[in-house]
Scaffold this motif. Structure first.
Motif, PDB file in Angstrom:
ATOM      1  N   GLY A 407       0.648  -1.189   0.143  1.00 59.38           N
ATOM      2  CA  GLY A 407      -0.046   0.102   0.121  1.00 59.38           C
ATOM      3  C   GLY A 407       0.763   1.308   0.109  1.00 59.38           C
ATOM      4  O   GLY A 407       1.985   1.307   0.180  1.00 59.38           O
ATOM      5  N   HIS A 408       0.083   2.356  -0.095  1.00 62.23           N
ATOM      6  CA  HIS A 408       0.679   3.788  -0.357  1.00 62.23           C
ATOM      7  C   HIS A 408       1.605   3.939   1.011  1.00 62.23           C
ATOM      8  O   HIS A 408       1.149   3.576   2.345  1.00 62.23           O
ATOM      9  N   CYS A 409       2.705   4.446   0.861  1.00 55.34           N
ATOM     10  CA  CYS A 409       3.709   4.775   2.048  1.00 55.34           C
ATOM     11  C   CYS A 409       4.627   3.556   2.392  1.00 55.34           C
ATOM     12  O   CYS A 409       5.486   3.952   3.275  1.00 55.34           O
ATOM     13  N   LEU A 410       3.947   2.504   2.140  1.00 50.78           N
ATOM     14  CA  LEU A 410       4.984   1.468   2.831  1.00 50.78           C
ATOM     15  C   LEU A 410       6.385   1.317   2.333  1.00 50.78           C
ATOM     16  O   LEU A 410       7.279   0.572   3.064  1.00 50.78           O
ATOM     17  N   GLU A 411       6.745   1.950   1.237  1.00 51.08           N
ATOM     18  CA  GLU A 411       8.094   2.039   0.816  1.00 51.08           C
ATOM     19  C   GLU A 411       9.066   2.834   1.833  1.00 51.08           C
ATOM     20  O   GLU A 411      10.470   3.100   1.803  1.00 51.08           O
ATOM     21  N   LEU A 412       8.226   3.950   2.471  1.00 52.44           N
ATOM     22  CA  LEU A 412       9.267   4.978   3.222  1.00 52.44           C
ATOM     23  C   LEU A 412      10.189   4.334   4.170  1.00 52.44           C
ATOM     24  O   LEU A 412      11.265   4.854   4.126  1.00 52.44           O
ATOM     25  N   PRO A 413       9.774   3.307   5.191  1.00 51.85           N
ATOM     26  CA  PRO A 413      10.766   2.749   6.205  1.00 51.85           C
ATOM     27  C   PRO A 413      11.977   2.046   5.330  1.00 51.85           C
ATOM     28  O   PRO A 413      13.129   2.156   6.025  1.00 51.85           O
ATOM     29  N   PHE A 414      11.716   1.795   4.202  1.00 57.82           N
ATOM     30  CA  PHE A 414      12.718   0.882   3.496  1.00 57.82           C
ATOM     31  C   PHE A 414      13.749   2.160   2.770  1.00 57.82           C
ATOM     32  O   PHE A 414      14.948   1.866   2.862  1.00 57.82           O
ATOM     33  N   THR A 415      13.153   3.137   2.310  1.00 54.17           N
ATOM     34  CA  THR A 415      14.047   4.062   1.409  1.00 54.17           C
ATOM     35  C   THR A 415      14.886   5.123   2.277  1.00 54.17           C
ATOM     36  O   THR A 415      16.013   5.039   2.246  1.00 54.17           O
ATOM     37  N   PHE A 416      14.455   5.211   3.808  1.00 54.35           N
ATOM     38  CA  PHE A 416      15.047   6.043   4.613  1.00 54.35           C
ATOM     39  C   PHE A 416      15.846   4.905   5.505  1.00 54.35           C
ATOM     40  O   PHE A 416      16.690   5.501   6.055  1.00 54.35           O
ATOM     41  N   ARG A 417      15.520   3.677   5.406  1.00 53.69           N
ATOM     42  CA  ARG A 417      16.213   2.634   6.089  1.00 53.69           C
ATOM     43  C   ARG A 417      16.463   2.961   7.663  1.00 53.69           C
ATOM     44  O   ARG A 417      17.330   2.815   8.153  1.00 53.69           O
ATOM     45  N   ASN A 418      14.926   3.186   7.955  1.00 58.10           N
ATOM     46  CA  ASN A 418      14.937   3.563   9.448  1.00 58.10           C
ATOM     47  C   ASN A 418      13.676   3.046  10.034  1.00 58.10           C
ATOM     48  O   ASN A 418      13.017   3.768  11.065  1.00 58.10           O
ATOM     49  N   ALA A 419      13.364   1.841   9.902  1.00 57.39           N
ATOM     50  CA  ALA A 419      12.248   0.995  10.396  1.00 57.39           C
ATOM     51  C   ALA A 419      12.100   1.298  11.903  1.00 57.39           C
ATOM     52  O   ALA A 419      11.079   1.083  12.301  1.00 57.39           O
ATOM     53  N   ASP A 420      13.452   1.221  12.577  1.00 58.74           N
ATOM     54  CA  ASP A 420      13.027   1.397  13.886  1.00 58.74           C
ATOM     55  C   ASP A 420      12.347   2.548  14.346  1.00 58.74           C
ATOM     56  O   ASP A 420      11.647   2.677  15.708  1.00 58.74           O
ATOM     57  N   ARG A 421      12.085   3.730  13.668  1.00 60.59           N
ATOM     58  CA  ARG A 421      11.314   4.761  13.761  1.00 60.59           C
ATOM     59  C   ARG A 421       9.927   4.775  13.498  1.00 60.59           C
ATOM     60  O   ARG A 421       9.290   5.706  13.493  1.00 60.59           O
ATOM     61  N   TRP A 422       9.591   3.448  13.004  1.00 57.41           N
ATOM     62  CA  TRP A 422       8.103   3.403  12.593  1.00 57.41           C
ATOM     63  C   TRP A 422       7.386   2.639  13.615  1.00 57.41           C
ATOM     64  O   TRP A 422       6.433   1.981  13.045  1.00 57.41           O
TER      65      TRP A 422
END
Length: 510
Positions: A407-422
């Protein structure tokens, strides 16, 4: 650090120098509400730049996908930017400027999820995040003035001017700037690239899920939205609206979601408008036509993509669509395709034989708002030999038993490589740590490579070719990323006539 506007004191954080809450334009308050951004007058003494400035006023609600997309404090005095740099020296590093999305009504450059430290540290980049006016304060058409709306765009242009003038002091190269954004931020980036001044202020653009299918109303259409806001706010005219505290404007925005709602359409209470000044055409049409220009008007090099199931974000948890029927969805197809609605429905159904009516609706809206107009831009640039790299984010989250898909926005933690902040974001529930790491590395490093060289290839990906015709190369990001082709397919391209310009963008729009 001494700048022409004054002296800043930042802070050292994990090997980076960080400067937050830097004002790039005058506070848009009082008489400057609903006026184009004006230069900041500067300051005396040393300005502390350790903390973020306030976020633009917004609803700040919690949702089932992101968990929320705006954090207090909120204030009208919000035109600030933030800088992460490996060193305020003379290294002239490539610069990445991030413009947040949020459906034109939410988000902020102050959110930890958009912090630029991962890109600055991993890519030896100078990274800037920008806050700008959103909602009624950024998009409202207030009358007959030359710039009656699109105050958001004047903010972003002011930010780019400030960056170009000052970024060398932070160790950045003013002649090597990439502007990136997602959703509404990607639309903003495209609008900047299509603007006569904006296109000269940066070299490359990253467009993540630009909603190019969104209609851009003209002045008359926008004034009808203004009339609805006046009614929702309980005032008679713009003068009274100007006198309201911003909290009342935000409350009235909640009502505007209902006013603008139409079945089968992504609800957006405010939209960028064609005002004849800041925007004279839909950015998609301007970029498509600009691709044929042999000179600078063709704009920046572009990295462009979308997620496979964009519209699941808007419809997957909306009770209005829980029991969508085939008849309702066929009627929505008729709105888009007229006499060809039956043929179109069968083409979509053949691609997804396991999809229920809601699945076909989300496919239609995903295509109309994101995939088809994005592909039209890729086709136009490819035909003229202009560099463009295309991707589709295919990874489907296991959250909510898979209802969100990719879904929309799902790529954001991957492009920033900061999943710990999500951690607050429900859409990452159940994603395996290995996927977060490996897919994050694949995308994050591709973005860094593009910012640094104009080419997203790196050792962790299969060969990613430029999008050309007829190959239509498309990187498919997933748990195992693959080099694919043709994200749309000939059948769907035939339905839409192969492209979209001003009229096409309007037809596709919400």
């Amino acid at each position: 650090m001494k700048l022409p506007v004054g002296t800043l004191r930042g802070r050292a954080e994990d090997g980076l120098a960080v400067f937050r809450g830097i004002p790039y334009a005058a506070a848009p308050v009082g008489d400057l509400r609903w006026r184009p951004a004006r230069p900041h007058p500067g300051w005396d003494g040393v300005r502390d730049a350790a903390e973020y400035g306030p976020s633009a006023p917004q609803i700040g609600r919690v949702d089932a996908v992101l968990g929320g997309h705006g954090a207090p404090p909120f204030d009208e005095d919000c035109l600030t930017l933030n800088v992460w740099t490996p060193g305020p020296d003379d290294a002239r590093r490539p610069v990445l400027v991030w413009i947040h999305g949020g459906g034109f009504v939410s988000g902020s450059g102050t959110l930890p999820i958009y912090a630029g430290d991962t890109f600055a540290r991993d890519g030896d980049l100078v990274v800037v995040s920008v806050s700008y006016r959103i909602g009624a304060l950024g998009y409202l058409c207030v009358g007959a003035e030359e710039a009656c709306g699109n105050f958001w765009l004047t903010d972003q242009l002011a930010a780019l001017r400030w960056i170009r003038e000052h970024i060398a002091a932070f160790g950045g190269d003013p002649d090597d700037i990439t502007v990136a954004g997602q959703s509404g931020g990607a639309f903003s980036t495209a609008a900047l690239a299509a603007h006569p001044e904006g296109r000269g202020l940066f070299r490359r653009a990253i467009l993540q899920s630009p909603p190019f299918g969104a209609a851009t109303p003209d002045r008359a259409q926008s004034l009808r939205t203004t009339a609805a806001l006046l009614e929702a706010a309980g005032v008679a005219d713009i003068a009274q609206l100007r006198a309201l505290p911003w909290e009342r404007l935000v409350q009235a925005t909640i009502a505007m979601f209902g006013v603008q709602a139409r079945w089968g359409r992504w609800p957006v209470p405010f939209l960028p408008l064609i005002d004849g000044s800041t925007m004279t055409r839909h950015p998609l049409a301007a970029l498509i036509d600009g691709a044929a220009d042999p000179g600078q008007n063709a704009g920046p090099d572009i990295l462009l993509g979308w997620t496979a199931d964009e519209a699941c974000f808007a419809f997957g948890f909306n009770d209005m669509y829980a029991n969508a029927t085939t008849e309702q969805v066929r009627a929505r197809f008729a709105e888009s395709f007229g006499a060809r609605a039956g043929e179109a429905y069968e083409i979509f159904a053949a691609e997804r034989p396991d999809a229920d009516p809601l699945g076909l609706l989300t496919d239609l809206v995903s295509d109309e708002l994101f995939r088809l107009p994005g592909a039209a831009l890729a086709e136009a640039r490819a035909e003229q030999g202009r560099p463009i790299w295309v991707y589709q984010f295919d990874y489907a989250t296991p959250a909510y038993d898979g209802r969100l898909g990719a879904g929309h926005c799902l790529e954001l933690p991957f492009t920033f490589r900061n999943a710990d902040r999500w951690a607050h974001a429900p859409f990452l529930a159940g994603v395996e740590p290995r996927t977060l790491d490996e897919l994050g590395a694949a995308m994050h490093d591709a973005w860094i490579s593009f910012v640094r060289t104009g080419d997203p290839n790196h050792a962790g990906l299969p060969a990613w070719e430029r999008y050309t015709t007829p190959n239509r190369a498309t990187m498919r990001f997933a748990a195992t990323s693959t080099a694919g082709t043709d994200p749309v397919g000939a059948a769907k391209r035939g339905l839409y006539g192969g492209g979209t310009g001003d009229g096409g963008a309007e037809r596709l729009g919400a």
